[in-house]
Each structure stands twice: as structure tokens, then as C-alpha cells.
Design an enzyme around this catalytic site. Structure first.
Site, short mmCIF file in Angstrom:
data_model
loop_
_atom_site.label_atom_id
_atom_site.label_comp_id
_atom_site.label_asym_id
_atom_site.label_seq_id
_atom_site.Cartn_x
_atom_site.Cartn_y
_atom_site.Cartn_z
N CYS A 159 10.21 1.57 2.08
CA CYS A 159 10.95 0.34 2.42
C CYS A 159 12.42 0.65 2.71
O CYS A 159 13.03 0.01 3.56
CB CYS A 159 10.81 -0.69 1.32
SG CYS A 159 11.27 -0.08 -0.31
N LYS B 42 -2.73 -7.99 -8.25
CA LYS B 42 -3.53 -7.98 -7.02
C LYS B 42 -2.96 -6.87 -6.15
O LYS B 42 -1.93 -7.03 -5.51
CB LYS B 42 -3.39 -9.35 -6.32
CG LYS B 42 -4.59 -9.78 -5.50
CD LYS B 42 -4.94 -8.88 -4.36
CE LYS B 42 -4.02 -9.02 -3.17
NZ LYS B 42 -4.27 -7.99 -2.14
N GLU C 1 11.01 -3.67 11.78
CA GLU C 1 10.62 -2.57 10.89
C GLU C 1 9.47 -1.77 11.52
O GLU C 1 8.42 -2.33 11.84
CB GLU C 1 10.17 -3.13 9.53
CG GLU C 1 9.93 -2.04 8.50
CD GLU C 1 9.42 -2.60 7.17
OE1 GLU C 1 8.44 -3.37 7.18
OE2 GLU C 1 10.01 -2.26 6.13
N TRP D 225 0.79 -1.23 0.00
CA TRP D 225 0.00 0.00 0.00
C TRP D 225 0.83 1.28 0.00
O TRP D 225 0.28 2.36 -0.14
CB TRP D 225 -0.95 0.04 1.22
CG TRP D 225 -0.33 -0.42 2.52
CD1 TRP D 225 -0.46 -1.67 3.06
CD2 TRP D 225 0.50 0.32 3.42
NE1 TRP D 225 0.25 -1.76 4.24
CE2 TRP D 225 0.85 -0.55 4.49
CE3 TRP D 225 1.00 1.62 3.43
CZ2 TRP D 225 1.66 -0.15 5.56
CZ3 TRP D 225 1.83 2.01 4.49
CH2 TRP D 225 2.13 1.13 5.53
N GLY E 102 6.24 -6.54 -0.51
CA GLY E 102 5.45 -6.48 0.72
C GLY E 102 6.29 -6.84 1.92
O GLY E 102 7.52 -6.69 1.91
N GLU F 133 10.51 -8.48 -2.85
CA GLU F 133 11.04 -7.19 -2.39
C GLU F 133 10.37 -6.93 -1.05
O GLU F 133 9.18 -6.60 -1.00
CB GLU F 133 10.69 -6.09 -3.38
CG GLU F 133 11.35 -6.28 -4.72
CD GLU F 133 10.83 -5.27 -5.72
OE1 GLU F 133 11.01 -4.08 -5.48
OE2 GLU F 133 10.22 -5.68 -6.71
N LEU F 134 11.13 -7.07 0.02
CA LEU F 134 10.51 -7.10 1.34
C LEU F 134 10.94 -5.91 2.21
O LEU F 134 11.53 -4.96 1.74
CB LEU F 134 10.84 -8.44 2.01
CG LEU F 134 10.55 -9.67 1.13
CD1 LEU F 134 10.92 -10.95 1.85
CD2 LEU F 134 9.10 -9.71 0.68
P1 NAD Z 1 1.85 -7.18 3.10
O1 NAD Z 1 2.89 -8.24 3.02
O2 NAD Z 1 0.90 -7.19 4.22
O3 NAD Z 1 0.95 -7.20 1.76
C1 NAD Z 1 1.52 -7.07 0.48
C2 NAD Z 1 0.57 -7.70 -0.54
O4 NAD Z 1 0.53 -9.11 -0.34
C3 NAD Z 1 -0.87 -7.21 -0.42
O5 NAD Z 1 -1.40 -7.03 -1.71
C4 NAD Z 1 -1.56 -8.38 0.29
O6 NAD Z 1 -2.93 -8.47 0.04
C5 NAD Z 1 -0.82 -9.55 -0.31
N1 NAD Z 1 -0.86 -10.80 0.47
C6 NAD Z 1 -1.08 -10.95 1.80
N2 NAD Z 1 -1.01 -12.26 2.13
C7 NAD Z 1 -0.73 -12.93 1.00
C8 NAD Z 1 -0.49 -14.32 0.69
N3 NAD Z 1 -0.54 -15.26 1.62
N4 NAD Z 1 -0.20 -14.65 -0.58
C9 NAD Z 1 -0.12 -13.71 -1.55
N5 NAD Z 1 -0.34 -12.39 -1.32
C10 NAD Z 1 -0.62 -12.02 -0.07
O7 NAD Z 1 2.65 -5.81 3.01
P2 NAD Z 1 2.06 -4.34 3.19
O8 NAD Z 1 1.79 -4.13 4.63
O9 NAD Z 1 1.00 -4.10 2.19
O10 NAD Z 1 3.31 -3.45 2.75
C11 NAD Z 1 4.29 -2.96 3.61
C12 NAD Z 1 5.54 -3.79 3.52
O11 NAD Z 1 6.04 -3.79 2.18
C13 NAD Z 1 6.66 -3.25 4.38
O12 NAD Z 1 7.30 -4.32 5.04
C14 NAD Z 1 7.60 -2.63 3.37
O13 NAD Z 1 8.94 -2.54 3.78
C15 NAD Z 1 7.44 -3.55 2.21
N6 NAD Z 1 7.88 -2.91 0.98
C16 NAD Z 1 9.03 -3.35 0.39
C17 NAD Z 1 9.49 -2.74 -0.76
C18 NAD Z 1 10.75 -3.20 -1.45
O14 NAD Z 1 10.91 -2.84 -2.60
N7 NAD Z 1 11.61 -3.95 -0.80
C19 NAD Z 1 8.77 -1.67 -1.32
C20 NAD Z 1 7.60 -1.25 -0.68
C21 NAD Z 1 7.16 -1.88 0.46
#
Ligand code: NAD
Length: 511
Positions: A281, A174, A377, A150, A225, A247-248
């Protein structure tokens, strides 16, 4: 109040959600999660669209991507309004991150994909050089599942979308359930730009929908995510034997050297920690400062942070916390740090005088690694400063983390900065700047340790949306022969091995 509320679920298991803005706490819309059957149908449709798209030349694909840039430029006010409603980020950040960055990203691949993915002709090395020509073709993988978070709802989708489609793939996306509507707008703009029907589809849903997409027969997953979800996604991709980039999250460290320009470094600490409300991130989450410069550095940071504005309407420097779950994490980390002895110099508690989800720009000192604020984080607008003995201790502490996304070093001695950077166990590093790696396609982006698997962007990243397919042509015009095997032919092979590889000069010439 929950900003994402499940409001119904019928017998078929279809889940319906209401999404509220973190600024006004008012509903901005509802969506239904796609069923597993709908997800599979979307992937099937994407596969059909991809077959036709793969026959298009790079120039033909680029025309459509350039038109997508036109769309973004024309509809930038709409994008900005929607993203601000969904996320509560500031106007400047919405423009920079969700309009300008996508324009730059899409333009980059529209212009350069042809070069990055050009067929390569090679001559085989060694003994094979006399008989084999090698051609390497970058073939699209097929249907790419794009699963996004998000914090950059347009940017983090447009960038992989441009790479995947320029490489000849279809994309089923998605988006995050917290920011579902900006993906719909991106899809609308793609359609208006001339993307063929079904080449880019958005399916709405939650984690369950994302999980269903990975099981729906896709050929690659591009996931951005959290670490916890990334682990599940990695496991599912392993089971399905499909490639994935993860990318976490991160916990980026900033090292301020004794010879740093303190004004510049203080500015970097503030920008690095507050950009996108700290929901970045590669945001700076830990600052290490040697004791010799600690007091003046902290004073400069505090002075700057005290000037920052946070407001629901009008000019604002630091936006809202994008949703309640993140506010919980920020508050938990702050409360844990305070219990363990951290001192708050500015901010420190949710601003309840504002009706939305606002955490003020905060400066915390006397922190250490026993605190979640310095080890997990936080993803909030907090500058957390730890005093260290010297630069060596700063490097040691910077590397004392489960994460390894990016980091930054501040010094007037650029060679020293680069050396310290090399010692940081991270996916990338910046010297005298906050992390900008994601915005520079020439620099592959990705984390080490828990911060990710694989690297994205630029030449290497777009090639990750392809299978490098070698075609090897025999140029000799004669049968290879070889049968029947005899003792003489085996002895002949042994002789070649001895002659070529038993000779120190010949073996170098022939490989
Ligand atoms: P999240 O992991 O909660 O969700 C990310 C996406 O995954 C959402 O679309 C969610 O619906 C989906 N999802 C959830 N469970 C799933 C599953 N079991 N299988 C497949 N998809 C699933 O992350 P968030 O809270 O939306 O985002 C914030 C995180 O993203 C932070 O940790 C941030 O550091 C990271 N992030 C990393 C980068 C990077 O490039 N390294 C960039 C931006 C954000």
C-alpha cells in the site's frame, strides 16, 4: 484464467470458490462463503467469549499472545509455504512480511498494552478541581470485525488481531477471498496458543460476506483494502453507527532532491517500487527527479533493475502478480501510459514465458499525470520516473493526487528532507528510506484524502479498540443543592462569571 473461480452456489445462496496459485495456476483449495446466519452466529459466539476474556488481566492476555509468537516461530516454514502458494511472493518477502513482522507486532502489544491502556487518574482543572476526581478506563469495545486484503495475508491480520485482543476484544475475521487459507492457519495457531474458543474466528467469504459481517452487530470494523470498498464499508458503518478505521490504497510519491546520494536513492526507488511485487500500500508508485540529476539517476535505476531475477522456482527477486484482476489493472495502466507517450526502458509487458502471473520488474520514463500510471493505484512492479524542473515542482506534483498514504524524500540535507516531508499531504513520510511507517508502532499509520480514515498502530492505535470511559468522583461529601432557583442565585452565577472570566489573570488561573 481466473485465479478465483466461483464453482457453485446452492439454493440457500451459499457460494463456493476454487482458489488457484498465481505461480503454478494449480488449485490450492476451495472454500464456502459463510451464510448471513452463520456470520451472525459467529458474532454472537464471539460476544460470549469476549465477556470472559475482558475479565482477564493484561498479563494473562499477554501470556497467550507470547505463545502465539512461539507458534509462528515454530510453524514459520508452513506459513511461508502457504503464503507463497497463495500469493506468489518471494521467499525473502514471505519471511520478512508474514513471519518476522507478525512476530514483531504481536510481541509489541503483548509487552506494551498494559502501559498503553493503563487506567489514568486525573485531577479536574479549573473550578472543578476542588470537587472532582477523574479516572479514565480503557474499556474494550466488544466484537471487532476484521476485514483484510490479499497483499499481506498474515501480517495485516496478526497486527490488528494482537491489538484488539490485548485490549480485551473478540475478533471475527473475514480474510480476502484470494488468500483465505493463511487466515485459517493463523486461527489454528491462535487456538494452539490458548486463545479461548470463539475469541478469534475466521469466516470465509467474498465481499458480500464482508458486508454481512458489518451488519451482524459488531462493535467496530477494522478494514484494510481498496478505496472503492472502503467507501462502501464507511457508508455501512455510518448507517450502523459503529466506529471504523479505513486503511486504503495509495499512490506514494518519491522526491529525489538535487543533493541526494544517487546510488542510495536509485536503490530506494527499486526497493520501494518492487517490494512485495509492488503490492504494497505504501509502495513507491511515482518518482519525481529534477532535470539536473535525471540522466544519472535513471541510468542507475536501469542498471540495478536489469540485474533482478524473476523465476517460478528457486531464488527470485520479484514475485508473481498475486491475481489476475491485478494483472489486468497493471496491463491497462501500462498500455494507457504507452499510448500517451511513456517510454519503457526495462520490462513493460507480462512475461508469458513463465506459466504463472508474472509481470517483469519494469522501468518507465516520460510519464505525466494524464496517465493512469501516475494518477491511479497500479500496485505492480513498476518504477515510473517523471522529470521535473526542480524540487518545488516535485512537491507540487507529489501533492497532485487523490491519494495521500505515505511518501519519501531523498536528500543529504536531513533538515531539508524533513521540511519537504512536512509539505507532503500524506499520512506519513520517510526521509532517505522507503515507507516504513507501518512497521514502527511509535508512528501512527493511516492515510489522508482517499487513502483512509483514522490512524492505527502503537499507543493511539490500540486505544482505538477501546472506549475511554471516564468515571468522575465527587469528593465534597455534601449535597450540591441549588434549588429553588431564585433571582439571587442567578445573580450569584453572573457575579462568578464576571469575577473569574472578566479578569484576565483569574481566568487563566481557573481553567
Ligand atoms: P478489496 O477492497 O477488494 O478487498 C478487501 C477486503 O474487503 C476483502 O476481504 C474483501 O472480500 C472485502 N470486501 C469486498 N467488498 C466488501 C464490502 N462491500 N463490504 C465489506 N467487505 C468487503 O482490496 P484488495 O484488492 O483485497 O486489497 C488491495 C487494496 O488494499 C489496495 O488498494 C491496497 O493499497 C490496499 N491496502 C491498504 C493498506 C493500508 O494499510 N492502507 C494495506 C494493504 C493493502
Amino acid at each position: 484464467m481466473a485465479l478465483l473461480e466461483q464453482i457453485a452456489s446452492d439454493e440457500t445462496g451459499r457460494r463456493r470458490y476454487d482458489v488457484k496459485s498465481p505461480v503454478s495456476l494449480e488449485s490450492i483449495g476451495q472454500f464456502e462463503a459463510a451464510s448471513d446466519a452463520e456470520v451472525r452466529a459467529a458474532v454472537d459466539r464471539a460476544r460470549k467469549a469476549q465477556r470472559e476474556w475482558a475479565t482477564k488481566s493484561f498479563d494473562e492476555r499477554a501470556v497467550i499472545l507470547w505463545r502465539l509468537v512461539d507458534q509462528i516461530v515454530e510453524r514459520q516454514d508452513e506459513i511461508v509455504d502457504l503464503v507463497i502458494k497463495e500469493t506468489g511472493k518471494t521467499l525473502n518477502e514471505a519471511i520478512a512480511m508474514e513471519v518476522m513482522a507478525p512476530c514483531m507486532q504481536i510481541s509489541h502489544y503483548a509487552k506494551r498494552a498494559k502501559k498503553y491502556l493503563a487506567t489514568q487518574h486525573k485531577r479536574a482543572a479549573g473550578i472543578m478541581r476542588f470537587s472532582k476526581k477523574v479516572t479514565l478506563h480503557y474499556q474494550p469495545l466488544g466484537v471487532v470485525a476484521l476485514i483484510t486484503p490479499w497483499n499481506g495475508p498474515v501480517a495485516l491480520a496478526a497486527n490488528p488481531l494482537a491489538q484488539a485482543t490485548m485490549a480485551g476484544n473478540a475478533v471475527v475475521h473475514k480474510p480476502s477471498e484470494v488468500t483465505p487459507f493463511s487466515a485459517v492457519l493463523l486461527q489454528e495457531m491462535a487456538e494452539a496458543a490458548g486463545f479461548p474458543t470463539d475469541l478469534y474466528q475466521v469466516i470465509q467469504g467474498d465481499g458480500q460476506t464482508g458486508a454481512a459481517l458489518i451488519e451482524a452487530g459488531v462493535d467496530k470494523v477494522s478494514f484494510t483494502g481498496s478505496v472503492a470498498t472502503g467507501r462502501k464499508v464507511g457508508e455501512a458503518c455510518g448507517r450502523n453507527l459503529i466506529p471504523v478505521t479505513l486503511e486504503l490504497g495509495g499512490k506514494d510519491a518519491m522526491i529525489v532532491c538535487q543533493d541526494a546520494d544517487l546510488d542510495r536513492a536509485a536503490d530506494g526507488a527499486v526497493r520501494g517500487s518492487f517490494f512485495n511485487t509492488g503490492h504494497y500500500c505504501c509502495g513507491t508508485e511515482r518518482v519525481y527527479v529534477p532535470e539536473s540529476i535525471y540522466e544519472p539517476f535513471v541510468a542507475k535505476v536501469v542498471a540495478q533493475v536489469e540485474t533482478l531475477k524473476q523465476a517460478e522456482k528457486g531464488a527470485s527477486d520479484v514475485g508473481a502478480v498475486f491475481w489476475d484482476k491485478q494483472m489486468d489493472i497493471i496491463e491497462e495502466h501500462m498500455s494507457d501510459a504507452k499510448k500517451k507517450g511513456a517510454r519503457v526502458l526495462v520490462g513493460g509487458e507480462r512475461d508469458r514465458s513463465l506459466s504463472g502471473y508474472f509481470f517483469p520488474p519494469t522501468v518507465v520514463v516520460d510519464v505525466d499525470h494524464s496517465m493512469d500510471l501516475m494518477s491511479r493505484e497500479t500496485f505492480g512492479p513498476i518504477v515510473a520516473i517523471q522529470k521535473v524542473r526542480d524540487e518545488e515542482e516535485a512537491i507540487e506534483l507529489a501533492n497532485d493526487s487523490d491519494y495521500g498514504l505515505s511518501g519519501n524524500v531523498w536528500t543529504k540535507d536531513l533538515a531539508k528532507g524533513a521540511k519537504i516531508g512536512e509539505r507532503m499531504v500524506t499520512g506519513s513520510v520517510s526521509v532517505n528510506d522507503i515507507s516504513v511507517t507501518y512497521g514502527i508502532p511509535e508512528a501512527p499509520f493511516g492515510g489522508v484524502k482517499e487513502s483512509g480514515v483514522g490512524q492505527v498502530n502503537g499507543e493511539l492505535g490500540i486505544r482505538g479498540y477501546c472506549h475511554l470511559h471516564p468515571v468522575i468522583i465527587d469528593t465534597t461529601k455534601r449535597a450540591q443543592g441549588g434549588y429553588p432557583y431564585t433571582e439571587e442565585s442567578a445573580a450569584g452565577l453572573r457575579k462568578i462569571i464576571k469575577t473569574v472570566f472578566g479578569n484576565k489573570i483569574l481566568r487563566r488561573l481557573f481553567v
